[in-house]
Structure formats: structure tokens, C-alpha cells
Enzyme design. Sequence first.
Site, mmCIF file in Angstrom:
data_model
loop_
_atom_site.group_PDB
_atom_site.id
_atom_site.type_symbol
_atom_site.label_atom_id
_atom_site.label_comp_id
_atom_site.label_asym_id
_atom_site.label_seq_id
_atom_site.Cartn_x
_atom_site.Cartn_y
_atom_site.Cartn_z
ATOM 1 C CE LYS A 27 50.473 11.881 -8.645
ATOM 2 N NZ LYS A 27 51.047 10.662 -8.017
ATOM 3 C CD GLU A 47 55.548 10.619 -8.059
ATOM 4 O OE1 GLU A 47 54.484 10.941 -7.497
ATOM 5 O OE2 GLU A 47 55.633 9.685 -8.900
ATOM 6 C CB CYS A 54 53.699 10.008 -11.289
ATOM 7 S SG CYS A 54 53.830 8.189 -11.303
#
Length: 415
Positions: free
Chosen positions: A110, A41, A151
Site C-alpha cells: 500500500k 483488505e 483502500c
Amino acid sequence: MARVALAQLEPGPDLDANLAEVARLARKAADQGASWILLPEYATFLHGSRTEMRHAAERAESVLDAIRALAARHSIWVLLGSMVVPNGDKMSNRSLLLDSNGDIAASYDKLHMFDVELAGGRRILESSAYAPGNEAVVVATPFGKVGLSICYDLRFPGLYRRLAQAGAEVIVVPSAFATATGPAHWRPLLTARAIENTAFVLAPATCGSSPGGRSTHGRTLALDPWGNAMGELETEPSALLFVDLDLGLVEEVRRQIPSLRADRAFNVREISPSSQTTKAPPMSSSSEVPMPDVAEQAPALRSHYLDVPQMPWQPTQFDGIEMKMLYSDKVTGMSTILFKMAPGAVVPLHEHTAIEQTYVLEGQLVDAEGSAGPGEFVWRPGGNIHVAHAPEGAVFLSVFMKPNRFAAGTKFFTE
């Protein structure tokens, strides 16, 4: 067997220098036989200042061009773990998978925003600067079907379940995991996702201290479908972790523990001391829970109305069978289809991979186990195998939890 390389980076304040380091690692990965390099990321820029991140987002096009060029130069697949891109007055945290020609194979924004309050009162409100995505992504690659995540998504197991049930054999989790949570949570969460979903989990990570007070945990990790660590880095920057993926292992573990096919729908019954002695108030009572204003409902949560009589019948791969696709979810495989079978039409031998439910509107639907006529309903469990006939024709509504598997290898209606 596919050889892949997971990169661990410590992005600095100079975007061009960061890109140069990514290029160096991609060349090294290709030289050592990897056909896919996975970047973490914020691989090309990470800064604690939202203003600086916005400046990086404005260079998104040139960053992508550089990554595409190095993929093509080294004939290597590249997971650009994430980069920031403009999205109105906010940004999107976007992951991109590039093939060995430098073409975009998939992109994913995301889903879950890192809105937390850590020890010591430190608040991080990612949603104040970033817009969340609204769909999960599974993509077919030479390394198997790959499910994308980033993440903080790691804390939402339902996402990974849906990816695995949509066919993902490899799940990627590029991360810039916070040092405040990493020591306790990073490895256990990744291991749980691998075991729960019997999939490879590949987690390239940033490490060390990036400008603006961004300190990240590092410890890039690769896990097999049994939850065993295939390799791990510590906190060293500019490092590569090489692992070999054998998709036969996914098939073997899923054969041994077929949990992905065993999920069951269920309700949750809440019990409190008062509910055991007091009747629930009627809906018209003053204790009624207020409903949200429909006008304020997010677009993704609104109802979808179809004028089914006005929808044209679509041909299918089978003679004499037409359909109207009322609902289809490519991630879960769920679908609702209205079928019309001409007299004598046949649905050839097939297996129901999950529960199928059918309500007959007109005519007669017949198989070796029985028949259903107008106003009658039949459901079949996963594993049921049959051939369906409509001697006099039929119109019926079917709900599939997952696509059927046809004996002749014919694709399902939604595929």
C-alpha cells in the site's frame, strides 16, 4: 467473458477461523463458476490493536501458504486483498495476487498511509505502525491487465491514471473503509475512478465490527468502465458478489472517450493580489524559501547519475541499431534512449503513440518529412507514422512518453 467473485468479510479475532471462512467462500466461488475470487483488505485478520496486528504479521508465511493451497485446490485465481507482513520495526500492508496454481503473480505494498483526524478528534496515524510501498503494479492476467491498489489509495487519482495509462483494464480496490467516511465517500470515489480511467473497478470490502473498535463500511461494489454498477452488496458478512467481465467493453469505451491518450503536460501559474503589483524578490533576498537538506532527501527522490560513455552499447531487434537505455518507467511507458545507427540502418514503419523528441548528436536522421543533423532537434506528435533512415549512420538521443507501435508487431525497445 470472465466470471469473478468479490468477497465481503467481517474478520474476527481468530485468524484460523477467518482463514476457514475464506476457504469456504473460495470453494463456493469455484463451485458457482468463478475463475477469480477477490478478498478485501485485512481479509484474514483485522484488529484495532497494533500489538494484535503485529502478532498476525508474524504468521504471514503460514497465512500465505494457506491461501496458496486453496487457490491450487480449486484452480482459482485469488486476490488476497491484503495481509500484514513484518517490515523491520513496522509492518507492510501487502496485497497479493495468486494464480490458479497458487503461485504469486504479483504483490503490492500500500502506497498511501491513512493518517487522518476524523470528526470528534479521532486520530488515525497508520504511518506510525506501517511502512508505505514505493511502486505501483500492473500485471497481465487471463482477466486482462490488472492494476493493484488498497483502500486509502482511492483518494489519490494520479495513481489510478498511471495504472490505466500503463494498460490496466481492471483496477482492484480491496478495502476496510471506515464507517466515518464510507457513507459519503466510498461509492462516489470508486465511480469516479472507473469513469476517469475507463476501466472496471472491483472493490471487495470488509464490513461490520472487528475487534478493537474497528468498524468498517462494507458495501462491496463492482463498476464497469462507464461507471455503471454491475453489482453491490450491503453490509452482510460472508457474502459473495458475482460479476462477469467483458474486456471488449473497456476497448469500446476507450474508443468512444480516448481520454487516456489526451492528457497534456502543463504548468500551474499562481496569482495573488501582491504578485500583480509587486516584483518577485531576487533569489538572494531574505525572503528566499529555504531548500531542504539534500542529505535528508528520501532515496526515491535522489538524483540518478549515469556514466554514459562507460555504458556498453546493447543490440536491438533491428539490424545495425544499438542503444543505451538511460531511463525507463514500466508503469508510464516513458523512456530515454541513446541510439547508434550504422550507415544504411532503418527503423521500420511505426506509429508514435505519444510525443517523441529526438536530438541528433552525429550523422543524419532522415524520413519522408525531412532530416536532422548534428545539433538539430525534431519532435513528433502522437499519431505520427514514419520510417527512419540513417544513410551515413547516426547517433541521437530520443525521449518517448510511451512506447512506439511497430507495424510488423515488433516489440518496443523497452519491452
